[in-house]
Scaffold this motif. Structure first.
Motif, mmCIF file in Angstrom:
data_model
loop_
_atom_site.group_PDB
_atom_site.id
_atom_site.type_symbol
_atom_site.label_atom_id
_atom_site.label_comp_id
_atom_site.label_asym_id
_atom_site.label_seq_id
_atom_site.Cartn_x
_atom_site.Cartn_y
_atom_site.Cartn_z
ATOM 1 N N TRP A 29 0.843 -1.190 0.000
ATOM 2 C CA TRP A 29 0.000 0.000 0.000
ATOM 3 C C TRP A 29 0.884 1.247 0.000
ATOM 4 N N ALA A 30 1.902 1.244 0.844
ATOM 5 C CA ALA A 30 2.817 2.385 0.923
ATOM 6 C C ALA A 30 3.678 2.515 -0.328
ATOM 7 N N LEU A 31 4.077 1.386 -0.890
ATOM 8 C CA LEU A 31 4.974 1.422 -2.052
ATOM 9 C C LEU A 31 4.255 1.652 -3.374
ATOM 10 N N ALA A 32 2.988 1.319 -3.444
ATOM 11 C CA ALA A 32 2.248 1.413 -4.702
ATOM 12 C C ALA A 32 2.201 2.836 -5.240
ATOM 13 N N GLN A 33 2.214 3.802 -4.358
ATOM 14 C CA GLN A 33 2.191 5.192 -4.829
ATOM 15 C C GLN A 33 3.487 5.581 -5.536
ATOM 16 N N HIS A 34 4.544 4.793 -5.325
ATOM 17 C CA HIS A 34 5.830 5.049 -5.975
ATOM 18 C C HIS A 34 6.084 4.099 -7.148
ATOM 19 N N SER A 35 5.730 2.820 -6.947
ATOM 20 C CA SER A 35 5.993 1.826 -7.978
ATOM 21 C C SER A 35 5.165 0.570 -7.711
ATOM 22 N N VAL A 36 4.354 0.205 -8.675
ATOM 23 C CA VAL A 36 3.564 -1.018 -8.552
ATOM 24 C C VAL A 36 4.491 -2.231 -8.510
ATOM 25 N N LEU A 37 5.568 -2.186 -9.277
ATOM 26 C CA LEU A 37 6.531 -3.283 -9.273
ATOM 27 C C LEU A 37 7.136 -3.478 -7.878
ATOM 28 N N LEU A 38 7.510 -2.381 -7.222
ATOM 29 C CA LEU A 38 8.042 -2.482 -5.853
ATOM 30 C C LEU A 38 6.995 -3.025 -4.883
ATOM 31 N N ALA A 39 5.758 -2.620 -5.079
ATOM 32 C CA ALA A 39 4.680 -3.113 -4.222
ATOM 33 C C ALA A 39 4.535 -4.628 -4.345
ATOM 34 N N VAL A 40 4.540 -5.117 -5.569
ATOM 35 C CA VAL A 40 4.426 -6.565 -5.801
ATOM 36 C C VAL A 40 5.663 -7.278 -5.259
ATOM 37 N N LEU A 41 6.826 -6.723 -5.521
ATOM 38 C CA LEU A 41 8.076 -7.318 -5.042
ATOM 39 C C LEU A 41 8.109 -7.388 -3.512
ATOM 40 N N SER A 42 7.562 -6.384 -2.849
ATOM 41 C CA SER A 42 7.549 -6.392 -1.382
ATOM 42 C C SER A 42 6.741 -7.568 -0.840
ATOM 43 N N VAL A 43 5.631 -7.866 -1.483
ATOM 44 C CA VAL A 43 4.811 -9.003 -1.048
ATOM 45 C C VAL A 43 5.547 -10.310 -1.295
ATOM 46 N N VAL A 44 6.203 -10.414 -2.428
ATOM 47 C CA VAL A 44 6.978 -11.622 -2.732
ATOM 48 C C VAL A 44 8.067 -11.828 -1.680
ATOM 49 N N VAL A 45 8.759 -10.765 -1.311
ATOM 50 C CA VAL A 45 9.831 -10.865 -0.314
ATOM 51 C C VAL A 45 9.261 -11.164 1.071
ATOM 52 N N LEU A 46 8.222 -10.418 1.488
ATOM 53 C CA LEU A 46 7.681 -10.578 2.843
ATOM 54 C C LEU A 46 7.003 -11.925 3.067
ATOM 55 N N ILE A 47 6.432 -12.491 2.025
ATOM 56 C CA ILE A 47 5.796 -13.808 2.168
ATOM 57 C C ILE A 47 6.748 -14.915 1.735
ATOM 58 N N GLY A 48 7.470 -14.695 0.654
ATOM 59 C CA GLY A 48 8.311 -15.736 0.081
ATOM 60 C C GLY A 48 9.512 -16.125 0.918
ATOM 61 N N LEU A 49 10.242 -15.142 1.422
ATOM 62 C CA LEU A 49 11.451 -15.473 2.189
ATOM 63 C C LEU A 49 11.162 -16.304 3.435
ATOM 64 N N PRO A 50 10.199 -15.909 4.280
ATOM 65 C CA PRO A 50 9.916 -16.751 5.455
ATOM 66 C C PRO A 50 9.349 -18.126 5.095
ATOM 67 N N THR A 51 8.708 -18.221 3.939
ATOM 68 C CA THR A 51 8.203 -19.531 3.500
ATOM 69 C C THR A 51 9.354 -20.414 3.052
ATOM 70 N N LEU A 52 10.289 -19.847 2.365
ATOM 71 C CA LEU A 52 11.415 -20.591 1.813
ATOM 72 C C LEU A 52 12.482 -20.907 2.855
ATOM 73 N N LEU A 53 12.792 -19.940 3.714
ATOM 74 C CA LEU A 53 13.896 -20.072 4.668
ATOM 75 C C LEU A 53 13.360 -20.289 6.076
ATOM 76 N N SER A 54 13.827 -21.336 6.739
ATOM 77 C CA SER A 54 13.418 -21.571 8.127
ATOM 78 C C SER A 54 14.474 -22.385 8.860
ATOM 79 N N THR A 55 14.430 -22.265 10.163
ATOM 80 C CA THR A 55 15.372 -22.964 11.028
ATOM 81 C C THR A 55 14.794 -24.338 11.378
ATOM 82 N N PRO A 56 15.565 -25.402 11.177
ATOM 83 C CA PRO A 56 15.072 -26.735 11.551
ATOM 84 C C PRO A 56 14.646 -26.769 13.024
ATOM 85 N N GLY A 57 13.498 -27.386 13.261
ATOM 86 C CA GLY A 57 12.955 -27.465 14.614
ATOM 87 C C GLY A 57 11.992 -26.330 14.917
#
Length: 119
Positions: A29-57
């Motif tokens: 929401w905050a980034l969309a006023q500057h760049s839709v691409l950044l807005a989409v990328l932010s969601v990919v990073v904020l959801i994707g990284l924690p989904t992909l990377l995790s500590t065993p246990g």
């Protein structure tokens, strides 16, 4: 020497998830006023990284194993994104509520973070 058991973090998990949801909404929401691409990328990073990377246990399904401090950094990224984006995108009252939620989440996360660092 066996490692300490993972702390019960059901309450912290609820607060963490609420803060993550706010980060996922406020950041694009905050980034969309500057760049839709950044807005989409932010969601990919904020959801994707924690989904992909995790500590065993820490999670049942680990796709890419990372040490505890990386998991902590990912949570901090979510907290900072939620607060910063809320202050940019939303009314001051909403941003203040997000800030309080993030602070409570931070405090509730400390036992889990101590455990993650000890792994």
């Amino acid at each position: 020497m066996p490692s300490a058991p993972r702390p019960d973090d059901r309450v912290a998990s609820a607060f963490r998830f609420a803060t993550e949801l706010l980060a996922w909404v406020a950041t694009p929401w905050a980034l969309a006023q500057h760049s839709v691409l950044l807005a989409v990328l932010s969601v990919v990073v904020l959801i994707g990284l924690p989904t992909l990377l995790s500590t065993p246990g820490d999670k049942r399904n680990v796709i890419v194993a990372v040490p505890g401090p990386v998991t902590i950094a990912l949570v901090l990224l979510q907290l900072v994104a939620a607060v910063a984006a809320a202050w940019v995108a939303w009314h001051v009252f909403a941003a203040a509520l997000v800030s309080v939620l993030a602070l409570v989440t931070l405090v509730l996360e400390l036992p889990r973070w101590r455990w993650l660092v000890s792994r």
